[in-house]
Design an enzyme around this catalytic site. Sequence first.
Site, PDB file in Angstrom:
ATOM      1  N   ARG A 241     -10.351 -37.816 -74.620  1.00  0.00           N
ATOM      2  CA  ARG A 241     -10.208 -37.631 -76.066  1.00  0.00           C
ATOM      3  C   ARG A 241      -9.564 -36.266 -76.338  1.00  0.00           C
ATOM      4  O   ARG A 241      -9.837 -35.295 -75.626  1.00  0.00           O
ATOM      5  CB  ARG A 241     -11.566 -37.725 -76.746  1.00  0.00           C
ATOM      6  CG  ARG A 241     -12.219 -39.110 -76.611  1.00  0.00           C
ATOM      7  CD  ARG A 241     -13.565 -39.164 -77.319  1.00  0.00           C
ATOM      8  NE  ARG A 241     -14.158 -40.493 -77.207  1.00  0.00           N
ATOM      9  CZ  ARG A 241     -14.942 -40.895 -76.224  1.00  0.00           C
ATOM     10  NH1 ARG A 241     -15.238 -40.042 -75.242  1.00  0.00           N
ATOM     11  NH2 ARG A 241     -15.428 -42.113 -76.206  1.00  0.00           N
ATOM     12  N   LYS A 271     -18.229 -37.380 -76.713  1.00  0.00           N
ATOM     13  CA  LYS A 271     -18.597 -38.187 -77.856  1.00  0.00           C
ATOM     14  C   LYS A 271     -19.665 -39.177 -77.406  1.00  0.00           C
ATOM     15  O   LYS A 271     -19.590 -39.765 -76.341  1.00  0.00           O
ATOM     16  CB  LYS A 271     -17.375 -38.952 -78.371  1.00  0.00           C
ATOM     17  CG  LYS A 271     -17.667 -39.872 -79.556  1.00  0.00           C
ATOM     18  CD  LYS A 271     -16.407 -40.616 -79.966  1.00  0.00           C
ATOM     19  CE  LYS A 271     -16.716 -41.575 -81.106  1.00  0.00           C
ATOM     20  NZ  LYS A 271     -15.513 -42.334 -81.536  1.00  0.00           N
ATOM     21  N   HIS A 341      -4.578 -39.372 -79.886  1.00  0.00           N
ATOM     22  CA  HIS A 341      -5.612 -40.316 -79.458  1.00  0.00           C
ATOM     23  C   HIS A 341      -5.006 -41.612 -78.928  1.00  0.00           C
ATOM     24  O   HIS A 341      -5.675 -42.369 -78.212  1.00  0.00           O
ATOM     25  CB  HIS A 341      -6.540 -40.625 -80.643  1.00  0.00           C
ATOM     26  CG  HIS A 341      -7.844 -41.239 -80.237  1.00  0.00           C
ATOM     27  ND1 HIS A 341      -8.934 -40.496 -79.851  1.00  0.00           N
ATOM     28  CD2 HIS A 341      -8.224 -42.546 -80.143  1.00  0.00           C
ATOM     29  CE1 HIS A 341      -9.937 -41.305 -79.546  1.00  0.00           C
ATOM     30  NE2 HIS A 341      -9.534 -42.556 -79.713  1.00  0.00           N
ATOM     31  N   ARG A 344      -5.137 -42.988 -75.188  1.00  0.00           N
ATOM     32  CA  ARG A 344      -6.269 -43.768 -74.696  1.00  0.00           C
ATOM     33  C   ARG A 344      -5.984 -45.270 -74.853  1.00  0.00           C
ATOM     34  O   ARG A 344      -6.273 -46.062 -73.962  1.00  0.00           O
ATOM     35  CB  ARG A 344      -7.544 -43.364 -75.436  1.00  0.00           C
ATOM     36  CG  ARG A 344      -7.977 -41.954 -75.094  1.00  0.00           C
ATOM     37  CD  ARG A 344      -9.140 -41.474 -75.968  1.00  0.00           C
ATOM     38  NE  ARG A 344     -10.331 -42.303 -75.873  1.00  0.00           N
ATOM     39  CZ  ARG A 344     -11.203 -42.278 -74.881  1.00  0.00           C
ATOM     40  NH1 ARG A 344     -10.999 -41.448 -73.858  1.00  0.00           N
ATOM     41  NH2 ARG A 344     -12.271 -43.044 -74.891  1.00  0.00           N
ATOM     42  N   HIS A 373     -16.368 -44.909 -72.183  1.00  0.00           N
ATOM     43  CA  HIS A 373     -17.077 -45.832 -73.057  1.00  0.00           C
ATOM     44  C   HIS A 373     -18.488 -45.998 -72.515  1.00  0.00           C
ATOM     45  O   HIS A 373     -18.673 -46.364 -71.360  1.00  0.00           O
ATOM     46  CB  HIS A 373     -16.367 -47.183 -73.099  1.00  0.00           C
ATOM     47  CG  HIS A 373     -15.040 -47.119 -73.784  1.00  0.00           C
ATOM     48  ND1 HIS A 373     -14.081 -48.087 -73.653  1.00  0.00           N
ATOM     49  CD2 HIS A 373     -14.513 -46.172 -74.626  1.00  0.00           C
ATOM     50  CE1 HIS A 373     -13.017 -47.761 -74.371  1.00  0.00           C
ATOM     51  NE2 HIS A 373     -13.259 -46.607 -74.966  1.00  0.00           N
ATOM     52  N   TYR A 383     -25.464 -45.131 -62.932  1.00  0.00           N
ATOM     53  CA  TYR A 383     -25.142 -45.643 -61.606  1.00  0.00           C
ATOM     54  C   TYR A 383     -23.627 -45.830 -61.451  1.00  0.00           C
ATOM     55  O   TYR A 383     -23.038 -45.439 -60.451  1.00  0.00           O
ATOM     56  CB  TYR A 383     -25.858 -46.975 -61.382  1.00  0.00           C
ATOM     57  CG  TYR A 383     -25.410 -47.691 -60.126  1.00  0.00           C
ATOM     58  CD1 TYR A 383     -25.857 -47.268 -58.876  1.00  0.00           C
ATOM     59  CD2 TYR A 383     -24.526 -48.768 -60.191  1.00  0.00           C
ATOM     60  CE1 TYR A 383     -25.434 -47.904 -57.720  1.00  0.00           C
ATOM     61  CE2 TYR A 383     -24.096 -49.406 -59.036  1.00  0.00           C
ATOM     62  CZ  TYR A 383     -24.562 -48.974 -57.807  1.00  0.00           C
ATOM     63  OH  TYR A 383     -24.136 -49.602 -56.664  1.00  0.00           O
TER      64      TYR A 383
END
Length: 446
Positions: A241, A271, A341, A344, A373, A383
């Site tokens: 970001r 974020k 942005h 992304r 995400h 994990y």
Amino acid sequence: MLSDAKARAAKPRPKPYKLTDSNQLFLLVTPSGGKLWRWNYRYDGKQKCMAFGAYPLVSLADARGKRDEAFTVLCEGRDPNVAKKLKIEENIEAGRQTFERVAREWHENAKSQWAKIHAADIIRSLERDVFPSIGGLPIAQLTPPLVLGVLREIEARGSIETAKRIRQRISAVFVYGIAQGIVQSDPAEKLGAVLKPLRKGRQPAITDLVPLRKMIIAAEEDYARPITRLALRLLALTAVRPSELRGARWDEFEDLNGKLPLWRIPSARMKGDLDRKDEIDGDHLVPLTPQAISVLKALWPLTGDGPLLFPSNRHTHRPMSENAIGYLLNRAGYHGHHVPHGFRAAFSTIMNEWAERNGKDHDRKVIDLMLAHVPKEKVEGAYNRAAYLPRRRELAQVWADMLSEGLPDPGLLVDLPVKAIGSRSRRSVPARVESDFRFPTRRHAA
């Protein structure tokens, strides 16, 4: 009275002679065979003569019309010959008042009210999008369809918001021209209603690889601080970001001289919800490719003596402006077409398409992790960040190889002009690092 048949039948004689019509209009026939329209009149007590052109290029009816127009001028107390010359000069001057000439006068008059960067952006947008099409035309002869054609070309490349801004600037030029008495109306005034509406929702992004490379090259060739160019390149390579890039600190980077260089972005800067920010293992891990390391090597001589990779130009303890990269893209002509942005979205679209053709199981999930995400299951997220790191490094390399094809070496970005075209000054920058440069290990221990 003279007739058209008599005018056609007139033959040359040894001496010039006249064929008269009404109200002092006559056709002068010369020994060489020329037939010239003339009109006698008196002005200020003096006998004068006015030429209306040659027959048959100027017909009898046209000559009478010119005589009547001149007689009207005479009745107003003006000399028709002088009025004709003044009209010719007026038309010549109107031809000289091109849109570009008036636009540059408007810009010179108004630029004191703008910041220097904004003033440079305005004139460059006109030079890029307007002057090539209508800059050489007389401003008084421009019509709404001509101006709309310019704006449609901008819309065609996807720059909807740029088209709206350009319309406003064209309109401002016409308002200036009206005040100067150069034009009578503003043909751009009502065009805003017929332009395409702005796209809402998702932020604009170029998601095709070749146009994306073309955009990066165009932006990097534009004038900017070297730090801003390098920030753009690193943003494209890492797909983090923009806020995470701006706040990047040198002590977040690990093993820069080793085989597994890594950027560990603290969870506090990411974020996400409070659970993630409080999570011990919530840092976002960004595997660094050789292309990203090259950016950092070019950046080190510029900012390596401070904590931030991309400090503000005025305050080195503060991050660069959140608008710096966006303004660079705008100046390159991509306003409304691609935002910081958007890298992304480009990474997600291109890499997911690649994964569908060439990828392995779970690559879509890995790509989501690379974009930070947050998975719904907190344990699964922790994990995956560890278990999938080797694959993330492989996919990062695939992306970097595809994206960097045809792009210049990051070290070359340091030497490009800092200021706008036309400025004589250049900002001095530290010398480029040698190819065998190694980062000081004391600052980047894993």
